[in-house]
Design a protein around this motif. Structure first.
Motif, PDB file in Angstrom:
ATOM      1  N   VAL A 106      32.799  38.462  41.933  1.00 49.55           N
ATOM      2  CA  VAL A 106      32.318  37.195  41.470  1.00 49.55           C
ATOM      3  C   VAL A 106      30.885  36.970  42.063  1.00 49.55           C
ATOM      4  O   VAL A 106      30.051  36.178  41.478  1.00 49.55           O
ATOM      5  CB  VAL A 106      33.430  36.337  42.066  1.00 49.55           C
ATOM      6  CG1 VAL A 106      33.043  34.646  41.993  1.00 49.55           C
ATOM      7  CG2 VAL A 106      34.738  36.362  41.522  1.00 49.55           C
ATOM      8  N   GLU A 140      40.635  37.281  39.541  1.00 43.95           N
ATOM      9  CA  GLU A 140      39.580  36.371  39.704  1.00 43.95           C
ATOM     10  C   GLU A 140      39.869  34.933  39.975  1.00 43.95           C
ATOM     11  O   GLU A 140      39.570  34.286  40.875  1.00 43.95           O
ATOM     12  CB  GLU A 140      38.461  36.486  38.483  1.00 43.95           C
ATOM     13  CG  GLU A 140      38.037  37.970  38.613  1.00 43.95           C
ATOM     14  CD  GLU A 140      37.398  38.183  37.143  1.00 43.95           C
ATOM     15  OE1 GLU A 140      37.529  37.504  36.098  1.00 43.95           O
ATOM     16  OE2 GLU A 140      36.988  39.515  36.964  1.00 43.95           O
ATOM     17  N   GLY A 196      34.546  33.478  36.911  1.00 45.94           N
ATOM     18  CA  GLY A 196      34.714  34.919  37.359  1.00 45.94           C
ATOM     19  C   GLY A 196      34.007  36.116  36.789  1.00 45.94           C
ATOM     20  O   GLY A 196      33.808  36.822  37.221  1.00 45.94           O
TER      21      GLY A 196
END
Ligand code: PM9
Length: 461
Positions: A320, A221, A343
Motif C-alpha cells: 500500500v 488490502e 490499495g
C-alpha cells in the motif's frame, strides 16, 4: 531504525525492460487501434495495465509449484488449498476456478434469473457482464463520497445501507437472489469497505433473507485499510480482520491473481450446501472436476501459499506504501487523482486532467494512450469506454460517474525508481495537457468493449 518502508524482499530473478523510441511507440499505438490491450508486452516499458496475475511469486511459491500433484481427482495440491481456504477465509465448501470471472460464470447462472436485480457497492467489469449475461442487472449503491474523487472518506467503497434497504423493499426480495460487495472497490478507485458497513449491510440483507456474497479479490488490502482506519482494529492482526470480514459473507468469489499472489487461479465458496452441489455440477461441465477447477495442481499449490503470504503485514505496508508513494508524487506535481489512493492502484482523474476533451471523445482513453506514447507506460481507462452503456432504444450513451485512468501496480514487481519514472512521465504530460486530443471509437463489441474496441485520433482544427 528508520520507518522508511522499503521493498521487504531481495530480487533473485530479473526480466529485461524494453525501451522503444517515441516514433516506434507512435507506430505501435496506431497499429493497436489506440487500445493499449492490443499492444505487445515487448513494446511496453512499465506495465501498469493491471495488478491481476502480473505479480512476482516468492521462492516459497515456486517451490510449491514443484510439489504440484497433478492427479485428476483428490490431488494433495487441492487438499493443501482446502486447508488454506479454511484457515484464511473460514469456508468449508469451495471450488477452485481458473480465474475470478470463471467463478462468477459458475455462480450467477445458478442464482440469477432474467429480471433480477443484484445490489452491489460497485461491480467490476466482468462481474457486471456475468450478472447481465444471466439476465440480471447490477445496481450500484456505493456511498455518495465513493463517486466524488476529492472526498477523503476513509471507506469510499462502502455501500449505502439506507438505499440498499429501500431498493430491496421497493423491488421485493424475490427479485434479489443475492447482493455482491466488492472489497476493495476497484471500479471506484480501489477503495476499501469498512467492517461496520459490511455488518450493517449484512443486517439489512439477512432481515430480508438475501445472502451476501463478497467479491473478495483484494481482501488483504481491504483488511490493511481496516486495521489502519477503522476504530478498534489497530491492534487486530490482518489474519483476524480477514476472518471477521469473511464471517459476514454467505459466499464469495475471488480472483487469486490479485491478493492470492498467483499468476492464475480463482475461488468460489458458499455456505449454502444445496447451491454447492449445483456449483460442483456446473463446474464439472465448464471448468473441470471440483478438486482442480480448470487449474493444474501446481497452480493450486502456488495459490495456497500466496493466499497466506498476502496476509503478511510487512508486505502489505510496503504494498500500500508503494501505491501511496506514486500517488504522493503525482499530487505534488499537481496531477488530479482519486483521493485518498486505494490499495492496488493510483487512479488519475482524466476528466480534470483533460477538461477540454468531451466525454464522447473519451478523455480517459486519450490519457491512457498518451502515457504510452510519451513514456511507454501502459495503464487502462476506467471510464466511458469501460463502463459507458448504450441505451438500445434511444442509442444514447449512459456515462459512468467517473472518468479515470488506472495506474495499477503489480505486486512485488517494480521498484521505487520505476514508479519515479512513471510519475515523471505523467507529470510531464500534465504540463503539456492542452495538446492532448480526444479519440473517436471506430469499432466496439457489444460487451466488455474496452478490451477490444478500436479508436483513431480526432482530427485537429
Ligand atoms: N480485475 C483488473 O485489472 C483484471 C481484468 S481487467 C484488465 O482489475 C474484481 C474486483 C476484479 C477482477 C479483475 C475480477 C475478475 C473480478 N472482480 O480477472 O477473471 O478486479 O481473475 O477476475 C482485473 P479475473
Amino acid at each position: 531504525m528508520s520507518d522508511y518502508v522499503f521493498e521487504p524482499f531481495k530480487i533473485k530473478s530479473v526480466e529485461r525492460i524494453p525501451i522503444l523510441t517515441r516514433d516506434e511507440r507512435a507506430a505501435r499505438l496506431k497499429a493497436a487501434g489506440y487500445n493499449v490491450f492490443n499492444l505487445a508486452s515487448q513494446d511496453v516499458t512499465v506495465d501498469l495495465l493491471t495488478d491481476s496475475g502480473t505479480g512476482a511469486m516468492s521462492q516459497e511459491q515456486w517451490s510449491a509449484v514443484m510439489r504440484g500433484d497433478e492427479a485428476y481427482a483428490g490431488a494433495r495440491s487441492f487438499q493443501r488449498l482446502a486447508e488454506t481456504v479454511h484457515d484464511v477465509f473460514g469456508f468449508e465448501h469451495f471450488v477452485p476456478t481458473h480465474q475470478g470471472r470463471a467463478a462468477e460464470n459458475v455462480l450467477f447462472p445458478l442464482t440469477v434469473k432474467p429480471g433480477d436485480i443484484i445490489p452491489t457497492n460497485q461491480p467490476f467489469d466482468t462481474t457486471q457482464a456475468n450478472i447481465e449475461a444471466a439476465g440480471g442487472a447490477a445496481m450500484e449503491l456505493v456511498i455518495e463520497e465513493g463517486v466524488d474523487p476529492t472526498s477523503h472518506h476513509p471507506f469510499k467503497g462502502n455501500i449505502d445501507v439506507e438505499r440498499l434497504a429501500a431498493l430491496l423493499d421497493d423491488v421485493g426480495t424475490e427479485r434479489a437472489p443475492l447482493a455482491v460487495i466488492t472489497i476493495t472497490n476497484n471500479t471506484g478507485g480501489g477503495q476499501p469497505v469498512s467492517l461496520a458497513n459490511l455488518r450493517a449491510a449484512k443486517g439489512v440483507l439477512s432481515d430480508r433473507g438475501v445472502p451476501l456474497y463478497l467479491d473478495a479479490c483484494r481482501h488483504a488490502e481491504n483488511a490493511f485499510f481496516i486495521q489502519e482506519r477503522e476504530p478498534g482494529y489497530a491492534d487486530k492482526p490482518i489474519r483476524g480482520i480477514v476472518h471477521e470480514t469473511l464471517a459476514l459473507a454467505d459466499g464469495f468469489t475471488l480472483s487469486a491473481k490479485k491478493d492470492g499472489l498467483a499468476n492464475i487461479g480463482g475461488l468460489l465458496a458458499t455456505r449454502d450446501e444445496a447451491l454447492f452441489e449445483r456449483v460442483k455440477q456446473r463446474l464439472i461441465r465448464t471448468e473441470g472436476f471440483p478438486t482442480y477447477g480448470g487449474l493444474a495442481g501446481r497452480d493450486l499449490d502456488a495459490m495456497a501459499v500466496g493466499l497466506r503470504e498476502a496476509l503478511d503485514e510487512r508486505y502489505l505496508r510496503y504494498r500500500v506504501g508503494q501505491v501511496r508513494y506514486l500517488a504522493g508524487r503525482l499530487t505534488e506535481g499537481g496531477v488530479p487523482i482519486v483521493e485518498p489512493p486505494g490499495g492496488h492502484a493510483v487512479y488519475v482523474d482524466a476528466a480534470r486532467f483533460l477538461p477540454h476533451i468531451a466525454r464522447d471523445e473519451f478523455p480517459g482513453q486519450a490519457l491512457a494512450t498518451s502515457l504510452y506514447l510519451e513514456g511507454g507506460v501502459r495503464c487502462i481507462e476506467i471510464g466511458g469506454v469501460a463502463f459507458g452503456k448504450i441505451d438500445p432504444q434511444s442509442g444514447e450513451t449512459h456515462w459512468p460517474g467517473l472518468e479515470l485512468v488506472r495506474l495499477a501496480v503489480p505486486r512485488r514487481v517494480y521498484t521505487q525508481s520505476h514508479l519515479d519514472y512513471v510519475a515523471d512521465t505523467v507529470i510531464e504530460l500534465y504540463g503539456r495537457r492542452d495538446g492532448v486530443r480526444g479519440l473517436r471509437m471506430t469499432y466496439a463489441p457489444e460487451v466488455l468493449r474496452h478490451f477490444t474496441a478500436r479508436f483513431e485520433p480526432v482530427r485537429g482544427d
